[in-house]
Design an enzyme around this catalytic site. Sequence first.
Site, PDB file in Angstrom:
ATOM      1  N   CYS A 107       0.874  -1.173   0.000  1.00  0.00           N
ATOM      2  CA  CYS A 107       0.000   0.000   0.000  1.00  0.00           C
ATOM      3  C   CYS A 107       0.905   1.214   0.000  1.00  0.00           C
ATOM      4  O   CYS A 107       2.094   1.118   0.256  1.00  0.00           O
ATOM      5  CB  CYS A 107      -0.867   0.013   1.248  1.00  0.00           C
ATOM      6  SG  CYS A 107      -1.819  -1.494   1.435  1.00  0.00           S
ATOM      7  N   ARG A 144       1.843   1.176  -5.894  1.00  0.00           N
ATOM      8  CA  ARG A 144       1.980   0.303  -4.727  1.00  0.00           C
ATOM      9  C   ARG A 144       0.680  -0.411  -4.382  1.00  0.00           C
ATOM     10  O   ARG A 144       0.651  -1.303  -3.544  1.00  0.00           O
ATOM     11  CB  ARG A 144       2.420   1.121  -3.514  1.00  0.00           C
ATOM     12  CG  ARG A 144       3.743   1.826  -3.696  1.00  0.00           C
ATOM     13  CD  ARG A 144       4.079   2.595  -2.452  1.00  0.00           C
ATOM     14  NE  ARG A 144       4.283   1.704  -1.339  1.00  0.00           N
ATOM     15  CZ  ARG A 144       5.425   1.130  -1.019  1.00  0.00           C
ATOM     16  NH1 ARG A 144       6.491   1.358  -1.748  1.00  0.00           N
ATOM     17  NH2 ARG A 144       5.522   0.340   0.017  1.00  0.00           N
ATOM     18  N   TRP A 197      -3.750  -2.032  -1.427  1.00  0.00           N
ATOM     19  CA  TRP A 197      -3.671  -3.318  -2.151  1.00  0.00           C
ATOM     20  C   TRP A 197      -4.066  -4.358  -1.124  1.00  0.00           C
ATOM     21  O   TRP A 197      -3.336  -4.614  -0.173  1.00  0.00           O
ATOM     22  CB  TRP A 197      -2.253  -3.534  -2.650  1.00  0.00           C
ATOM     23  CG  TRP A 197      -2.106  -4.687  -3.596  1.00  0.00           C
ATOM     24  CD1 TRP A 197      -2.338  -4.676  -4.942  1.00  0.00           C
ATOM     25  CD2 TRP A 197      -1.692  -6.013  -3.273  1.00  0.00           C
ATOM     26  NE1 TRP A 197      -2.087  -5.915  -5.465  1.00  0.00           N
ATOM     27  CE2 TRP A 197      -1.690  -6.758  -4.473  1.00  0.00           C
ATOM     28  CE3 TRP A 197      -1.328  -6.660  -2.105  1.00  0.00           C
ATOM     29  CZ2 TRP A 197      -1.333  -8.092  -4.529  1.00  0.00           C
ATOM     30  CZ3 TRP A 197      -0.976  -8.003  -2.156  1.00  0.00           C
ATOM     31  CH2 TRP A 197      -0.977  -8.700  -3.362  1.00  0.00           C
ATOM     32  N   ASN A 219       0.589   0.552   5.979  1.00  0.00           N
ATOM     33  CA  ASN A 219       1.107  -0.286   4.904  1.00  0.00           C
ATOM     34  C   ASN A 219       1.815  -1.463   5.559  1.00  0.00           C
ATOM     35  O   ASN A 219       2.718  -1.259   6.368  1.00  0.00           O
ATOM     36  CB  ASN A 219       2.100   0.519   4.053  1.00  0.00           C
ATOM     37  CG  ASN A 219       2.914  -0.364   3.127  1.00  0.00           C
ATOM     38  OD1 ASN A 219       2.430  -1.398   2.671  1.00  0.00           O
ATOM     39  ND2 ASN A 219       4.139   0.022   2.856  1.00  0.00           N
ATOM     40  N   GLY A 220       1.392  -2.680   5.251  1.00  0.00           N
ATOM     41  CA  GLY A 220       2.034  -3.852   5.837  1.00  0.00           C
ATOM     42  C   GLY A 220       0.996  -4.812   6.384  1.00  0.00           C
ATOM     43  O   GLY A 220      -0.172  -4.781   5.979  1.00  0.00           O
ATOM     44  N   GLU A 224      12.142 -14.711 -18.208  1.00  0.00           N
ATOM     45  CA  GLU A 224      11.815 -13.297 -18.005  1.00  0.00           C
ATOM     46  C   GLU A 224      10.794 -12.825 -19.060  1.00  0.00           C
ATOM     47  O   GLU A 224       9.834 -12.126 -18.738  1.00  0.00           O
ATOM     48  CB  GLU A 224      13.109 -12.455 -18.056  1.00  0.00           C
ATOM     49  CG  GLU A 224      12.912 -10.949 -17.987  1.00  0.00           C
ATOM     50  CD  GLU A 224      12.096 -10.463 -16.793  1.00  0.00           C
ATOM     51  OE1 GLU A 224      11.831 -11.230 -15.863  1.00  0.00           O
ATOM     52  OE2 GLU A 224      11.679  -9.292 -16.828  1.00  0.00           O
ATOM     53  N   LYS A 276       7.049 -11.376 -18.219  1.00  0.00           N
ATOM     54  CA  LYS A 276       6.640 -10.051 -18.695  1.00  0.00           C
ATOM     55  C   LYS A 276       5.313 -10.147 -19.433  1.00  0.00           C
ATOM     56  O   LYS A 276       4.417  -9.359 -19.220  1.00  0.00           O
ATOM     57  CB  LYS A 276       7.734  -9.525 -19.633  1.00  0.00           C
ATOM     58  CG  LYS A 276       7.995  -8.077 -19.592  1.00  0.00           C
ATOM     59  CD  LYS A 276       8.895  -7.592 -18.487  1.00  0.00           C
ATOM     60  CE  LYS A 276       8.504  -8.003 -17.129  1.00  0.00           C
ATOM     61  NZ  LYS A 276       9.449  -7.850 -16.090  1.00  0.00           N
ATOM     62  N   GLU A 331       2.246 -11.091 -17.031  1.00  0.00           N
ATOM     63  CA  GLU A 331       1.817 -10.118 -16.018  1.00  0.00           C
ATOM     64  C   GLU A 331       1.083  -8.927 -16.613  1.00  0.00           C
ATOM     65  O   GLU A 331       0.211  -8.361 -15.961  1.00  0.00           O
ATOM     66  CB  GLU A 331       2.975  -9.664 -15.124  1.00  0.00           C
ATOM     67  CG  GLU A 331       4.035  -8.860 -15.809  1.00  0.00           C
ATOM     68  CD  GLU A 331       5.184  -8.475 -14.879  1.00  0.00           C
ATOM     69  OE1 GLU A 331       4.939  -8.208 -13.699  1.00  0.00           O
ATOM     70  OE2 GLU A 331       6.319  -8.433 -15.357  1.00  0.00           O
ATOM     71  N   HIS A 344       9.819 -34.030 -23.313  1.00  0.00           N
ATOM     72  CA  HIS A 344       9.509 -34.741 -22.068  1.00  0.00           C
ATOM     73  C   HIS A 344       8.137 -34.367 -21.527  1.00  0.00           C
ATOM     74  O   HIS A 344       7.863 -34.574 -20.355  1.00  0.00           O
ATOM     75  CB  HIS A 344      10.617 -34.494 -21.039  1.00  0.00           C
ATOM     76  CG  HIS A 344      11.952 -34.943 -21.525  1.00  0.00           C
ATOM     77  ND1 HIS A 344      12.291 -36.275 -21.606  1.00  0.00           N
ATOM     78  CD2 HIS A 344      13.003 -34.256 -22.036  1.00  0.00           C
ATOM     79  CE1 HIS A 344      13.509 -36.389 -22.122  1.00  0.00           C
ATOM     80  NE2 HIS A 344      13.958 -35.169 -22.400  1.00  0.00           N
ATOM     81  N   LYS A 369       3.696  -2.813  -7.374  1.00  0.00           N
ATOM     82  CA  LYS A 369       5.105  -2.601  -7.716  1.00  0.00           C
ATOM     83  C   LYS A 369       6.031  -3.107  -6.624  1.00  0.00           C
ATOM     84  O   LYS A 369       7.088  -3.658  -6.896  1.00  0.00           O
ATOM     85  CB  LYS A 369       5.339  -1.109  -7.954  1.00  0.00           C
ATOM     86  CG  LYS A 369       6.763  -0.753  -8.344  1.00  0.00           C
ATOM     87  CD  LYS A 369       7.085  -1.276  -9.725  1.00  0.00           C
ATOM     88  CE  LYS A 369       8.530  -1.049 -10.127  1.00  0.00           C
ATOM     89  NZ  LYS A 369       8.901  -1.930 -11.239  1.00  0.00           N
TER      90      LYS A 369
HETATM   91  C1  F6R Z   1       7.961  -8.299 -12.646  1.00  0.00           C
HETATM   92  C2  F6R Z   1       8.258  -7.614 -11.405  1.00  0.00           C
HETATM   93  C3  F6R Z   1       8.348  -8.414 -10.159  1.00  0.00           C
HETATM   94  C4  F6R Z   1       9.545  -7.935  -9.323  1.00  0.00           C
HETATM   95  C5  F6R Z   1       9.573  -8.657  -7.985  1.00  0.00           C
HETATM   96  C6  F6R Z   1      10.767  -8.242  -7.140  1.00  0.00           C
HETATM   97  O1  F6R Z   1       7.968  -7.413 -13.724  1.00  0.00           O
HETATM   98  O2  F6R Z   1       8.433  -6.429 -11.388  1.00  0.00           O
HETATM   99  O3  F6R Z   1       8.457  -9.767 -10.439  1.00  0.00           O
HETATM  100  O4  F6R Z   1      10.714  -8.162 -10.039  1.00  0.00           O
HETATM  101  O5  F6R Z   1       8.400  -8.373  -7.273  1.00  0.00           O
HETATM  102  O6  F6R Z   1      10.753  -6.888  -6.864  1.00  0.00           O
HETATM  103  P1  F6R Z   1      12.047  -6.140  -6.381  1.00  0.00           P
HETATM  104  O7  F6R Z   1      13.033  -6.183  -7.477  1.00  0.00           O
HETATM  105  O8  F6R Z   1      11.597  -4.746  -6.067  1.00  0.00           O
HETATM  106  O9  F6R Z   1      12.547  -6.867  -5.160  1.00  0.00           O
END
Ligand code: F6R
Length: 609
Positions: A2, A27, A74, A100-101, A482, A486, A489, A505, A604
């Site tokens: 949050c 957030r 969130w 937040n938490g 990766e 991408k 998500e 397999h 994020k």
């Molecule tokens: C994917 C993404 C997440 C972060 C993950 C770690 O695009 O952004 O998978 O990579 O939540 O976040 P950080 O790097 O902030 O620890």
Amino acid sequence: MCGIVGYIGDKEATSVLIEGLSKLEYRGYDSAGIAVYDNGGVHVRKYKGRLNVLAEHLKQETLTGVVGIGHTRWATHGEPSDRNAHPHTNVAGNIAVIHNGIIENYMKIKEWLIEEKGIEFKSETDTEIIAHLVDHYYEGDLLAAVNKAIEKMEGAYAIGVICKDEPDKIVAVRKDSPLIVGLGEGENFIASDIPALLKYTKQMYLIENDEVVLLTKDGVTIFNELGQQMDREIFHVTWDAEAAEKEGYEHFMIKEIHEQPKGIQETLLRRLDKDNNIVLDGIKLTKEDLENINKVYIVACGTAYHAGLVGRFAIEKFAKIPVEVDVASEFRYRDPFVDDKTLFIAISQSGETLDTLAALREAKRKGARILSVVNVVGSSVARESDDVFYTWAGPEIAVASTKAYTTQLIAMYLIALHMANTKGTLEREGYENIISDLKLMPEKVQKILDDYTKIQHLADAQFNNESVFFMGRGVDVNVAHEGSLKLKEISYINSFAIAAGELKHGTIALIDDGTLVIALATQDRLYEKMLSNIQEVRARGAYVVGVAKEGNTEMEKTADIVLYIPDVMDELSPILSVIPLQLVSYYIAVARGCDVDKPKNLAKSVTVE
Ligand code: F6R
């Protein structure tokens, strides 16, 4: 997960809070709310939905006070709804709290509040207990009441509290969730993150764990866990608010994709001297230190974890040290073999990811030396590490990580090369070749970006696929993972990545007419094998997009379309091959009409377990 903001000064708090929250929406964004001291009372406005829902309501339900707190949520406890949105208040409605938490022992406290005090809860949140606890301890001193309340609370939290009877104060606390204080002239602020306050001030205090802060319009006092007043140096933010804006791009994500040449350049050049030697100033990894290390553990989440996989490849290849890579949420629950001979590398863009932080603490407890690769300066991961390698990606706002990832790759290559040089596992000539190739990365990435229209057309033709497979061999598999993350998500397409050799397999059973397969083939010694794998899936009807180095044109005979990256040594190809995958994901998500910067269910910064 949050975002919190607080303001005390002479301006109308509502506009400062909404402005600040708009920079924190990454957030969390399932509901938003504010509490403002106005006309002798604490008034709360909170609504389910994005921040603009709240902002629209505030046009009718105006609040003109100059002290307030705000929150963008969130959901963790209780569905997204008006009543679960923050701020939460005590029964009388004269104490308001943002949080937040997670309060881990909230059920126990809630039961006590219901049984002993007969309190009827208005929400399903853990946060509401804080308002009632502060109320319970309140005897005319908000700071004292908050101090008593937090003694009872377990978990991770950053909170902000205001009270009708002391309208000249905000009390804030930080425990394992980010909190900063912004300093103004006759006004002060709190927030979860720096961009929220940049419009108003660049002078900040970084609040440490277990600290309690008392803000008035004219002063900020920080107390440690023992109640002792703490001195704090002012942290001067050097980047400006503009850097956190879109600068004409449609989304932050595409802006950040295009910022990669600059991020790579900055991360690289700040660590190389004029003779191409790696300067890790501040990072103490001497020959003796490295001789003492018999294992490296890289731990991270999501995209950062994928950067860790490439990091393993680079460290093992160049420095010949065995490396294990783990997702942070698993690491601490499997009693890993870590001791004082382990170098633990945490990778995190935000530096606030709770699982990464918890893994770091576990490794530290077991005696490991901690090196972190972090983007956000002064973040928790950075502060709790022995050494920090800052990436220079600049603020990353889009939920999907792009520029942080490529700068993390640069960091991991430089760490691996530094280890190799210190241990003497790489000849100078080989080292110089790698550095020369690394230095060319910004312009090579730029070249791929300039050629984006081919990818846009591909996305326009393929956006309707409901499942996509990524495959590769060697270090390409790491990039495939990766690319797949991408895509899923931001476009909500069911995608996954596989080592091409694993196809037979099991996974090949899923390949059908028109299935989209993205095949990475950038490794010279594995190229032929990849061509065979491509033929196998095409024979079953797949539509194959190949990713290959310029010049490797035979792939055009097997794949339906080939996306080329500039020629590069095999070891460094991940820095380039991820770029077309980021662009494919972005343009597919745009074609599907998705909210690219704020994908559903994601935030994020994941500051809860
Ligand atoms: C994917 C993404 C997440 C972060 C993950 C770690 O695009 O952004 O998978 O990579 O939540 O976040 P950080 O790097 O902030 O620890």
